[in-house]
Design an enzyme around this catalytic site. Sequence first.
Site, PDB file in Angstrom:
ATOM      1  N   TYR A  72       0.844  -1.203   0.000  1.00 25.81           N
ATOM      2  CA  TYR A  72       0.000   0.000   0.000  1.00 25.81           C
ATOM      3  C   TYR A  72       0.877   1.250   0.000  1.00 25.81           C
ATOM      4  O   TYR A  72       0.695   2.155  -0.809  1.00 25.81           O
ATOM      5  CB  TYR A  72      -0.896  -0.027   1.229  1.00 25.81           C
ATOM      6  CG  TYR A  72      -1.897   1.099   1.325  1.00 25.81           C
ATOM      7  CD1 TYR A  72      -2.908   1.234   0.379  1.00 25.81           C
ATOM      8  CD2 TYR A  72      -1.850   2.015   2.379  1.00 25.81           C
ATOM      9  CE1 TYR A  72      -3.847   2.261   0.485  1.00 25.81           C
ATOM     10  CE2 TYR A  72      -2.789   3.028   2.488  1.00 25.81           C
ATOM     11  CZ  TYR A  72      -3.783   3.151   1.537  1.00 25.81           C
ATOM     12  OH  TYR A  72      -4.708   4.162   1.650  1.00 25.81           O
ATOM     13  N   ASP A 114       0.419  -3.057  22.934  1.00 24.71           N
ATOM     14  CA  ASP A 114       0.054  -2.585  24.279  1.00 24.71           C
ATOM     15  C   ASP A 114      -0.910  -1.401  24.222  1.00 24.71           C
ATOM     16  O   ASP A 114      -1.321  -0.866  25.260  1.00 24.71           O
ATOM     17  CB  ASP A 114       1.309  -2.236  25.097  1.00 24.71           C
ATOM     18  CG  ASP A 114       2.093  -1.078  24.483  1.00 24.71           C
ATOM     19  OD1 ASP A 114       1.614  -0.466  23.508  1.00 24.71           O
ATOM     20  OD2 ASP A 114       3.201  -0.784  24.984  1.00 24.71           O
TER      21      ASP A 114
END
Length: 317
Positions: A149, A210
């Site tokens: 992309y 996280d």
Amino acid sequence: MADRRPRTVVTGAAGFIGSHLCEALLDRGHAVVAIDNLLTGDLANIAHLRERDLQFIRHDVTRYIDVDDPVDYVLHWASPASPIDYLELPIQTLKVGSLGTHNALGLAKAKGATFVLASTSEVYGDPLEHPQRETYWGNVNPIGPRGVYDEAKRFAEAITLAYHRYHGLDTRIVRIFNTYGPRMRLRDGRAVPAFMTQALANEDVTVFGDGTQTRSFTFISDLVDGVLRLMEADTHDPINIGNPHEVTIEEIARSIIELTGSTSRIVHRPLPVDDPKQRRPDVTRARTLLGWAPGVGLREGLVRTVGYFREKVADRP
Ligand code: UDP
């Protein structure tokens, strides 16, 4: 421009952003030629526009694009745009960004039309400069999974400026930051639709890594406003359009859970390869050259989006 209504070709017209652009152009009195191969787009997104001055052509723009009669603008929006889509469709993603852009430029040149390229903040890759100004060259892994992309869009920018410099084509480049709103696909895989779909079904909300990575989310109407302003501006350099309000992915997951009144909990999943750690646009150019500023805050935008997702989730088989 001739003494008639402007006529605009939109590629990727049945997609999330493409369909909103078509609607805004019709509202401004344009006739719209809407092109899409429906690979990731959905005709339902433009079904309500079919009675207006919109002509739909089902076509893959990686092949020659044939449009009759005069055209004033070509807006090249066709491309898979969610990381999950372009991982599943790597060759199509590369082709639409390269061959598709070439064909769309060729159409604009043949018609003497203004060409607008949908580029992306992904051209900055996992950025080492923060916030990202348009002068930053980026930090892209060309052979990573996202490279299909990122590099296709970087090529698209290069060929767009080559047509401008070599052929004198009137061109624009908009670098679009994370945009959200109604008409995103439930299973598109991007953060906002994923979290909304999961929260509305009281399923686990999947935060990758996280959750400290950041993004800057722009509501669709602000993005469309920026593109319309850019069409009328006299600037060929790339312009960032994105809301500079930066949030962590954990924060947006929490906001969506709270806003939907969901009982979902957050679970952590592995971070995808080359997932950018931070992203926030510097919008000085958009502000000074286009007089653009975002008007819809994150909370308001999420409220305006959640109604759409609520209906879609309820309609699921
Ligand atoms: N993300 C996530 N859970 C999901 C989908 C995405 O935590 O179910 C994260 C993703 O890893 C990235 C951020 O949300 O850090 C934005 O991802 P998205 O796919 O929306 O767009 P990107 O900005 O990465 O192109």
